[in-house]
Design an enzyme around this catalytic site. Sequence first.
Site, PDB file in Angstrom:
ATOM      1  N   GLY A 235      61.770  40.977  25.684  1.00 26.08           N
ATOM      2  CA  GLY A 235      62.186  41.671  24.475  1.00 26.08           C
ATOM      3  C   GLY A 235      61.025  41.820  23.508  1.00 26.08           C
ATOM      4  O   GLY A 235      60.729  42.895  23.043  1.00 26.08           O
ATOM      5  N   LYS A 627      57.349  22.888  31.156  1.00 27.81           N
ATOM      6  CA  LYS A 627      57.018  24.015  32.024  1.00 27.81           C
ATOM      7  C   LYS A 627      57.304  25.357  31.352  1.00 27.81           C
ATOM      8  O   LYS A 627      56.470  26.257  31.364  1.00 27.81           O
ATOM      9  CB  LYS A 627      57.813  23.911  33.322  1.00 27.81           C
ATOM     10  N   THR A 628      58.489  25.485  30.737  1.00 27.95           N
ATOM     11  CA  THR A 628      58.794  26.768  30.107  1.00 27.95           C
ATOM     12  C   THR A 628      57.965  26.944  28.834  1.00 27.95           C
ATOM     13  O   THR A 628      57.601  28.067  28.481  1.00 27.95           O
ATOM     14  CB  THR A 628      60.304  26.919  29.793  1.00 27.95           C
ATOM     15  N   LYS A 695      59.881  21.878  16.988  1.00 27.33           N
ATOM     16  CA  LYS A 695      59.633  23.051  16.150  1.00 27.33           C
ATOM     17  C   LYS A 695      59.525  24.270  17.067  1.00 27.33           C
ATOM     18  O   LYS A 695      59.577  24.161  18.286  1.00 27.33           O
ATOM     19  CB  LYS A 695      58.342  22.877  15.353  1.00 27.33           C
ATOM     20  N   GLY A 698      57.337  30.103  20.336  1.00 30.80           N
ATOM     21  CA  GLY A 698      57.016  31.422  20.876  1.00 30.80           C
ATOM     22  C   GLY A 698      55.945  32.177  20.102  1.00 30.80           C
ATOM     23  O   GLY A 698      54.984  32.665  20.679  1.00 30.80           O
ATOM     24  N   GLU A 699      56.089  32.270  18.792  1.00 34.44           N
ATOM     25  CA  GLU A 699      55.180  33.119  18.011  1.00 34.44           C
ATOM     26  C   GLU A 699      53.763  32.555  17.948  1.00 34.44           C
ATOM     27  O   GLU A 699      52.789  33.293  18.057  1.00 34.44           O
ATOM     28  CB  GLU A 699      55.702  33.323  16.574  1.00 34.44           C
TER      29      GLU A 699
END
Lengths: 736, 327
Positions: A235, A627-628, A695, A698-699
């Site tokens: 996305g 891992k993710t 926390k 992604g960003e």
Amino acid sequence: MKDLSSNNKSIVDGPSRVDGKHKVTGKARYAAEHPIDGMLYGVLVDSTIAKGTIASIDSKAAEWAPGVKAVISHLNSPKIPGYDDKFYGLKVFFNNKVLFYGQPVALVVADSFERALHAATLVKVTYNKDKSETSVDKNLANAKLPGNPRMKDYVRGEADAYKKAEVSLEEEYLMPLEVHNPMELHAIIAHWLADDKVKVYDKTQGIKDTQESISKTFKLPQENVQVIAEYVGGGFGSALRTWPHEIAALLGAKKTGRPVKLVLNRMQMFTMVGYRPYTRMKMGLGATKDGKLTGITHEATAQTSRYEEFTEATVNMSKFMYKCANANTRYRLVQMDVSVPTWMRGPGEATGSFALECAMDELAYKLDLDPLEFRMKNYAEVDPENGKPFSSKHLDEAYKLGAEKIGWYDRNRKPASMKEDGMLVGYGMSSGTFGAFRWEATASARINADGTLVVQSAVSDCGPGTATSMVQIASESFGIDASKTSFILGDSALPPGPTQGGSGTTSALGSAVFDTCLALKKQLHEIAAAEQDSPLYQSKFEDVKFEDGDILLSRSKKVAITDLLKKKNVPSIAVTLESKGNEELQKYSMYSFSVHFAKVHVHPLTGVVRVVQVATVADSGKIISEKTAAGQMIGGVTGGIGMALTEEGVFDDRFGKFINNNLADYHVPVHADVPHIDTIFINKPDPIINPMGAKGMGEIALIGFAAAIANAVYHATGKRIRELPITPDKVMGAEV
Amino acid sequence: MINFQYVRASTVKEAIGTLAKAGDGQFIAGGTNLVDLMKRGVTAPQKLIDINNLPLKDVKSDKTSITIGALALNSDVSENELIIKQQPLLSMALKSGASPQLRNMATVGGNMMQRTRCPYFYDTAMPCNKRKPGSGCGAIGGYNRMHAIFGTSNQCIAVHPSDMCVALTALEATVTVSGPKGSRKIPFGDFHKLPGQNPEKDNILQKGELIESVSIPENDFAKNSYYLKLRDRASYAFALVSVAAALSLDGQTIKACRLAMGGVAHKPWRLSEAEKFLAGKKASAENFEQAAKLSMAGAKSFGYNDFKLKMAPAAIVEALSKASGLS
């Protein structure tokens, strides 16, 4: 034969994605892949002018074409009750106005995709064309303060204090327009089950948002709108809101009385689902001779559409990243004849960090300081914007770990001083930060008599591995093996989960899963403690542990949860609850931090830049799924390589249209562009934000990264490239 | 995409005959470009004649040349031992083109016949003299980063996108074609044409003609060949500028030299002046720079592609340096 098994380990240890097998074997069902009886296919006709009005639409040939069930435009569209004066955004098929090139002006619905596609070419639209403006640079004089009150000018201490500093810097930086381009095209299947009841299979990062948006637009009770998004193929922000094509598909289904599938093509992915806005920035930095910052000024001018304002936090990082008494920011928008931009990975913070982190590097060189040392000299122990303590901040440790990994101190700091195999060698670093949030979320947890645990919430997973992390939180909480734990998502009928964006899912949903599991454990213990013949009779919850499906007080005093349920003769016990942050959180500044180190090779003659090594460090609290999380960091860095070196959406302003609107001409990085990436996690729980101490992640993987590359290119060549992407021609053409 | 007929031919004769009768037909081999063009509405043949069953897939050699069938796959040719050993320039050029997936489909003949990637050519809402003669050129005065600096006309500034063809031009290959009037041989450098006043034609192939094979004459460039491709990402991107350089060296002296560029013209651009200049000279940085300078005579840029005036000579120097072992 040599035994390779010991080398055959994955890059990062830990549980694999729970949905990985489905994804690689094709079992995973994405929005467009749900088979529905009687389904029709919709294809949009897009405007071929950027501004003006539709003069006529001749749809006769299309309507007569084989298999065509309807051609919908503003001339015959069913009325949309939610398109009232309060509606903000593009109203699809509402009137004859054209607001950007590629705007949907008609929808053809047919009994096969091929027939709809062909018939769409038969729809003849004529226009009255007006002069359009799509160049930000030519319209900088029209830049205005946004209507959004949060975007007003910020001043701490003295504005533009850098101008009086002993050593100062003033430079301009450019972030070009970038397009999300997830592999999965945006798609929806709209299926009206009754006049006032609809089910959609949709590509969305926010299931509840989409449900709310559709219910508002069609004035339906929220429970009459069901949104399914079991799998989302990327996305990057493009699926954070409801777009006109989704409404168009709903109109097509309404008009024909049949389910309608609509999948955008790649060109439409450039005009219909947002993009990162083109943004010009000016940085002013001032410091004392010994390297203490005395002034930070960050100005940004970005594009938006004429019909809807989009703002983002482009200049915010400059307010709090470094200790400095004087800081000010200005954020302006230029309205253009374009579709509205939207958040794109790291959003405004990624755009702004490019300017700030390049400028920090430039000033460090002016001061004859190591860029890392310069940052440490201005390290913010408390948030300079509001004086609050950080809930947790281990950026100093991240700097250290990253520097060690890349060999930062083994380099010669002098620009254009290092060579390797005929290539110029450069090292660069930068930092990134993004707010850490604790939104509200609801989850349910159910323990079954067979000992399996099922956790549920209405979220979607656009790739980070949400189900995997949630399974890990739940299985750790219960001491039940992950193989016996499942997480069900992707359906608005489930308890309301958060929208997947802004690096907030693990904190919000993870807390809900954590709290729900805790409540369920308490309930199970309460049952056990109430049974007179139970080994746990009258025990306290604080004294018991959950392990391998047992509730145990000691090795000999334990109860199997399966036995407990059998004895009670219930198939399962479930708890649903909402979890949210408390007021205590207001006392802290909550941010995740990242540090990026990169080594590049630059060809001395041709200017070709190759990233040869990356070490990226995340301070994002406790890592739930290593891992993710590593996967997200690698993905963020890959996006960062694209931002730094290859990605740029280009307009031909004469026509007001995208000129490189396909994946051959819009260059996302390919494997050959991406080197080995070391991902390092500080992995220290944040004591404030939530019960797990996690926390967002992604960003920050992307924020700041492009600056590390630009700084490395400078170190390699002595050339400052301040306009992204850093293509070979820019490196060749730049002055030393 | 409109409906069309699809037939398979099993001999060259049958293929040519079918096309002659078809009126508006086209051969299709790998289809990596033609299918895109049909999807975008750039071309709409009524009949597709599938030539994949034609016996034109072999790579053969005799004493004086290597002959490559028109239907040999780009991937097979690039991995062919004979090609790697005797004509490494061609292998290098092929491997720098497209992606492995595309190379597995694309044929040698199809590679020659691919159309320009000019964005105005692909978008039927835009002006383009190549797609629709007389409609104007979108790229002149538009976004022309990828466009030509040599041999342009006021009608068209598109470039031929192939890497393979740049190498075959440098290697002075010969194309064998067959058509209703029999077969003929065309020097590779003459196969593609400049846009002039009829940019709709990419090459000199007559209506109904089929490419059968390409022959590369024997040479002694194998040791000192290099294909340099500069592009916006490491793979799967068209050339900003590419250079095919082949040298025959006697010690440090250049006995013979072949140079051609890609990404700069409507056809692979042979650098004859530079070749003449370098013959008999020493392989040195100074001579390479002089050769590059000579090559740029007559170059003209259009705004977004101004950088090519600087990048092209740099690429020539770098390719010659790599080919000669200087760097």
